[in-house]
Design a protein around this motif. Sequence first.
Motif, short mmCIF file in Angstrom:
data_model
loop_
_atom_site.label_atom_id
_atom_site.label_comp_id
_atom_site.label_asym_id
_atom_site.label_seq_id
_atom_site.Cartn_x
_atom_site.Cartn_y
_atom_site.Cartn_z
N LEU A 3 0.84 -1.19 0.00
CA LEU A 3 0.00 0.00 0.00
C LEU A 3 0.88 1.25 0.00
O LEU A 3 1.97 1.24 0.56
CB LEU A 3 -0.89 0.00 1.24
N TYR A 4 0.38 2.31 -0.60
CA TYR A 4 1.11 3.58 -0.70
C TYR A 4 0.18 4.71 -0.29
O TYR A 4 -0.99 4.73 -0.68
CB TYR A 4 1.55 3.80 -2.16
N ARG A 5 0.72 5.64 0.49
CA ARG A 5 -0.02 6.86 0.86
C ARG A 5 0.91 8.04 0.75
O ARG A 5 2.11 7.92 0.98
CB ARG A 5 -0.50 6.80 2.32
N PHE A 6 0.36 9.20 0.44
CA PHE A 6 1.13 10.44 0.49
C PHE A 6 0.47 11.32 1.54
O PHE A 6 -0.68 11.72 1.40
CB PHE A 6 1.16 11.15 -0.87
N LEU A 7 1.22 11.59 2.60
CA LEU A 7 0.72 12.42 3.69
C LEU A 7 1.13 13.85 3.45
O LEU A 7 2.28 14.11 3.06
CB LEU A 7 1.30 11.93 5.01
N SER A 8 0.24 14.80 3.69
CA SER A 8 0.60 16.21 3.53
C SER A 8 -0.19 17.03 4.54
O SER A 8 -1.25 16.63 5.01
CB SER A 8 0.31 16.70 2.11
N ALA A 9 0.39 18.17 4.87
CA ALA A 9 -0.26 19.11 5.80
C ALA A 9 0.55 20.39 5.80
O ALA A 9 1.67 20.44 5.29
CB ALA A 9 -0.33 18.53 7.22
N ASP A 10 -0.02 21.43 6.39
CA ASP A 10 0.74 22.66 6.59
C ASP A 10 1.96 22.35 7.45
O ASP A 10 1.97 21.37 8.19
CB ASP A 10 -0.12 23.72 7.28
N ASP A 11 2.97 23.20 7.37
CA ASP A 11 4.20 23.01 8.13
C ASP A 11 3.97 23.38 9.60
O ASP A 11 4.36 24.44 10.07
CB ASP A 11 5.32 23.86 7.53
N THR A 12 3.29 22.48 10.30
CA THR A 12 3.02 22.64 11.74
C THR A 12 3.28 21.28 12.40
O THR A 12 3.57 20.29 11.71
CB THR A 12 1.56 23.05 12.00
N SER A 13 3.11 21.21 13.68
CA SER A 13 3.29 19.93 14.37
C SER A 13 2.25 18.91 13.91
O SER A 13 2.48 17.70 14.04
CB SER A 13 3.21 20.12 15.89
N GLU A 14 1.14 19.35 13.33
CA GLU A 14 0.12 18.43 12.80
C GLU A 14 0.74 17.46 11.80
O GLU A 14 0.44 16.26 11.82
CB GLU A 14 -1.01 19.21 12.12
N PHE A 15 1.62 17.97 10.95
CA PHE A 15 2.25 17.11 9.95
C PHE A 15 3.11 16.05 10.64
O PHE A 15 3.05 14.87 10.30
CB PHE A 15 3.10 17.92 8.97
N CYS A 16 3.92 16.46 11.59
CA CYS A 16 4.78 15.51 12.31
C CYS A 16 3.94 14.45 13.03
O CYS A 16 4.29 13.27 13.03
CB CYS A 16 5.67 16.24 13.30
N HIS A 17 2.83 14.86 13.63
CA HIS A 17 1.96 13.90 14.31
C HIS A 17 1.33 12.93 13.31
O HIS A 17 1.19 11.74 13.60
CB HIS A 17 0.87 14.62 15.11
N LYS A 18 0.98 13.42 12.13
CA LYS A 18 0.38 12.57 11.09
C LYS A 18 1.38 11.49 10.66
O LYS A 18 1.04 10.31 10.55
CB LYS A 18 -0.04 13.42 9.89
N VAL A 19 2.63 11.89 10.42
CA VAL A 19 3.67 10.93 10.02
C VAL A 19 3.98 9.97 11.17
O VAL A 19 4.09 8.76 10.96
CB VAL A 19 4.95 11.66 9.53
N THR A 20 4.08 10.49 12.38
CA THR A 20 4.35 9.64 13.54
C THR A 20 3.25 8.60 13.73
O THR A 20 3.54 7.42 14.01
CB THR A 20 4.50 10.51 14.81
N ALA A 21 2.00 8.99 13.58
CA ALA A 21 0.89 8.05 13.71
C ALA A 21 0.98 6.96 12.65
O ALA A 21 0.75 5.78 12.94
CB ALA A 21 -0.45 8.79 13.61
N ALA A 22 1.33 7.32 11.42
CA ALA A 22 1.47 6.33 10.35
C ALA A 22 2.60 5.36 10.67
O ALA A 22 2.45 4.14 10.50
CB ALA A 22 1.71 7.03 9.01
N LEU A 23 3.74 5.86 11.13
CA LEU A 23 4.87 5.00 11.48
C LEU A 23 4.48 4.03 12.59
O LEU A 23 4.84 2.84 12.55
CB LEU A 23 6.08 5.83 11.90
N ASN A 24 3.74 4.50 13.57
CA ASN A 24 3.32 3.64 14.68
C ASN A 24 2.23 2.66 14.28
O ASN A 24 1.97 1.70 15.00
CB ASN A 24 2.89 4.49 15.88
N ALA A 25 1.61 2.86 13.13
CA ALA A 25 0.61 1.93 12.60
C ALA A 25 1.24 0.96 11.61
O ALA A 25 0.52 0.23 10.92
CB ALA A 25 -0.53 2.70 11.94
#
Length: 67
Positions: A3-25
């Motif tokens: 599976l492939y996903r492209f995560l994107s967000a404004d340059d805020t901590s929201e983006f880091c949390h989104k990537v961190t959640a994906a890594l932990n999943a």
Amino acid sequence: MKLYRFLSADDTSEFCHKVTAALNAGWQLYGDPTYAFDSANGVMRCGQAVVKEKEGSYAPGMKLGEQ
């Protein structure tokens, strides 16, 4: 299946949390992150591709974030 996903967000901590959640999943980083100015909204945006191996068959209607 892979599976492939492209995560994107404004340059805020929201983006880091989104990537961190994906890594932990169980998702893994794929390639380098991207960083660009969104002139329409006047903000910097970040992006990161992630991939994940999973049993089963791919279907276009899958909600990738729930895998």
